[in-house]
Design an enzyme around this catalytic site. Sequence first.
Site, mmCIF file in Angstrom:
data_model
loop_
_atom_site.group_PDB
_atom_site.id
_atom_site.type_symbol
_atom_site.label_atom_id
_atom_site.label_comp_id
_atom_site.label_asym_id
_atom_site.label_seq_id
_atom_site.Cartn_x
_atom_site.Cartn_y
_atom_site.Cartn_z
ATOM 1 N N LYS A 170 -35.655 -40.840 -41.391
ATOM 2 C CA LYS A 170 -35.209 -41.683 -40.272
ATOM 3 C C LYS A 170 -36.184 -41.415 -39.117
ATOM 4 C CE LYS A 170 -33.366 -42.103 -36.740
ATOM 5 N NZ LYS A 170 -34.081 -42.661 -35.538
ATOM 6 N N CYS A 279 -45.182 -31.409 -27.840
ATOM 7 C CA CYS A 279 -44.169 -30.354 -27.687
ATOM 8 C C CYS A 279 -44.812 -28.998 -27.438
ATOM 9 C CB CYS A 279 -43.284 -30.319 -28.921
ATOM 10 S SG CYS A 279 -44.235 -30.350 -30.423
HETATM 11 P P1 NAD Z 1 -34.837 -37.062 -29.632
HETATM 12 O O1 NAD Z 1 -34.186 -35.790 -29.963
HETATM 13 O O2 NAD Z 1 -34.144 -37.984 -28.710
HETATM 14 O O3 NAD Z 1 -35.131 -37.918 -30.952
HETATM 15 C C1 NAD Z 1 -35.731 -37.380 -32.094
HETATM 16 C C2 NAD Z 1 -35.182 -38.069 -33.317
HETATM 17 O O4 NAD Z 1 -33.792 -37.769 -33.424
HETATM 18 C C3 NAD Z 1 -35.282 -39.588 -33.290
HETATM 19 O O5 NAD Z 1 -35.563 -40.071 -34.589
HETATM 20 C C4 NAD Z 1 -33.900 -40.018 -32.864
HETATM 21 O O6 NAD Z 1 -33.567 -41.291 -33.302
HETATM 22 C C5 NAD Z 1 -33.049 -38.975 -33.551
HETATM 23 N N1 NAD Z 1 -31.725 -38.761 -32.948
HETATM 24 C C6 NAD Z 1 -31.344 -38.974 -31.658
HETATM 25 N N2 NAD Z 1 -30.027 -38.687 -31.519
HETATM 26 C C7 NAD Z 1 -29.575 -38.282 -32.726
HETATM 27 C C8 NAD Z 1 -28.313 -37.835 -33.222
HETATM 28 N N3 NAD Z 1 -27.241 -37.750 -32.430
HETATM 29 N N4 NAD Z 1 -28.216 -37.487 -34.524
HETATM 30 C C9 NAD Z 1 -29.296 -37.547 -35.335
HETATM 31 N N5 NAD Z 1 -30.505 -37.970 -34.941
HETATM 32 C C10 NAD Z 1 -30.652 -38.321 -33.650
HETATM 33 O O7 NAD Z 1 -36.277 -36.664 -29.114
HETATM 34 P P2 NAD Z 1 -37.440 -37.615 -28.680
HETATM 35 O O8 NAD Z 1 -37.220 -37.991 -27.255
HETATM 36 O O9 NAD Z 1 -37.620 -38.694 -29.668
HETATM 37 O O10 NAD Z 1 -38.710 -36.623 -28.832
HETATM 38 C C11 NAD Z 1 -39.145 -35.808 -27.814
HETATM 39 C C12 NAD Z 1 -38.704 -34.371 -28.054
HETATM 40 O O11 NAD Z 1 -39.150 -33.894 -29.314
HETATM 41 C C13 NAD Z 1 -39.275 -33.425 -27.055
HETATM 42 O O12 NAD Z 1 -38.268 -32.570 -26.573
HETATM 43 C C14 NAD Z 1 -40.302 -32.626 -27.848
HETATM 44 O O13 NAD Z 1 -40.603 -31.370 -27.378
HETATM 45 C C15 NAD Z 1 -39.705 -32.600 -29.184
HETATM 46 N N6 NAD Z 1 -40.745 -32.381 -30.196
HETATM 47 C C16 NAD Z 1 -40.818 -31.179 -30.825
HETATM 48 C C17 NAD Z 1 -41.790 -30.933 -31.765
HETATM 49 C C18 NAD Z 1 -41.904 -29.623 -32.467
HETATM 50 O O14 NAD Z 1 -42.549 -29.573 -33.494
HETATM 51 N N7 NAD Z 1 -41.307 -28.577 -31.994
HETATM 52 C C19 NAD Z 1 -42.688 -31.926 -32.073
HETATM 53 C C20 NAD Z 1 -42.600 -33.141 -31.404
HETATM 54 C C21 NAD Z 1 -41.599 -33.360 -30.488
#
Ligand code: NAD
Length: 472
Positions: A170, A279
């Site tokens: 997803k 990130c």
């Molecule tokens: P997000 O958590 O909003 O979304 C990430 C994914 O989770 C998306 O596919 C989203 O649709 C899904 N999602 C959202 N709510 C959900 C729920 N309730 N249940 C299941 N899935 C759900 O994050 P974002 O804004 O898309 O990404 C940015 C964040 O990701 C930043 O905090 C960044 O640091 C982090 N990030 C971390 C890494 C790492 O490897 N540590 C890498 C890239 C990004």
Amino acid sequence: MKAHEGMYIDGDWRPSVGTETIEVVNPADEQVIGVVPAATAEDVDTAVRAARAAFPGWSATPPAERAARITALRDALAARREEIAETVTAELGAPLGFARAVHADLPIAVAGTYAELAATHAFEEKIGNSTVLHEPVGVVGAITPWNYPLHQIVAKVAPALAAGCTIVLKPAEDTPLTAQLFAEAVHEAAVPAGVFNLVTGLGPVAGQALAEHEDVDLVSFTGSTAVGKQIGATAGAAVKRVALELGGKSANVILPSADLTRAVKTGVANVFANSGQTCSAWTRMLVDAARYDEAVELAAAAAAKYVPGDPQDDTTRLGPVVNAKQRDRVRGYIERGTAEGARVVAGGPEAPEGRETGYYVRPTVFADVTPGMTIAQEEIFGPVVTILKYEDEDDALRIANGTVYGLAGAVWAGDQDEAVAFARRLDTGQVDINGGAFNPLAPFGGYKQSGVGRELGPHGLAEYLQTKSLQL
Ligand code: NAD
């Protein structure tokens, strides 16, 4: 941009049972460039069933054949390098040059590492009178963010395929076209039907349905710490394996003996790459009191070279951020920084000149930042560098380790041993020493609230395996 009206399930593009859709917007001009289906819980269930049905066959496929399919996948991605770069530029806003060099080439390289690991990994070992089998965990639910859309998909799907797992992906709402392109490459690579499945959809609907699905054995999530905590709790309650790659607030520690100019310039470039949406970005620059003012000047001068521009233009170094919400969030943090007493030495909260359309943010450098300020504690996820002053090495260590995160970081010193000694004391999953190069085989993941588990290389493969011991 070409968008599929269906979702890739069981080897074919199938329509959703629902009618909801997601519009994909180009952040550089705010135009809709595609529409994809928003999966329902029923669609997710169909995809999980397909993955479950494909599991016995794929897990029993010899590793050499799995390696051959991953090699074919790598080749299919490599053949579409330009298309990948253009798609990521269109839906994320990353400058085209960066999209080619990082958003396309990095996942192609990572796919290559897993083709090799699948072929060479010892899926059996001897411990005393036991033979230990490394078996695939089963059906994987992979949930990915938008900031490195293809890399984050490949960093989960490639090791899962290598291990013998089947997958339902997803991807993030903002970047589904890159995910569709990846599914096409999987199909071209003749990965058997049902082994990889794609459901596009909303996080709280499709993402949640996948994370909660009782027939998913491992949830691998990359995204925000807030959602990660929720997914961890759900997985914990179901005694289900979970891997979480979350946020960061990494420190760039410049020790007094370091080459200041190089450390500051590299540090600024590290944060402004991908418009600060990384990130592992070194968003806190730590400089000793004696050289603090010089570092601030160097950083402001470096920032001036990042002029926000059209990401399609080959000369652009800084594109927009991904969407309006993210732009407003970043600007809000810049305003908060000023309100809490930090000093803007480059950038600011206003739209960049001539860039009122598109989700642009001015590349911003803050001086006079103290460790307790919001901008020194929370992940901004935009082109914002904060510069903090330390008194001595212990003070630098306290500041560097003084957040809830621990994903990455950097240490600079005149002598490598001095930098390594400092790095050993950092509570973080990765540290680059004097500008050490990114290694796609090194374990990537967080200490503290930056996550659970590791991606990439053999450590990333281990996440998708479980052991069975046979006593002989
Ligand atoms: P997000 O958590 O909003 O979304 C990430 C994914 O989770 C998306 O596919 C989203 O649709 C899904 N999602 C959202 N709510 C959900 C729920 N309730 N249940 C299941 N899935 C759900 O994050 P974002 O804004 O898309 O990404 C940015 C964040 O990701 C930043 O905090 C960044 O640091 C982090 N990030 C971390 C890494 C790492 O490897 N540590 C890498 C890239 C990004």
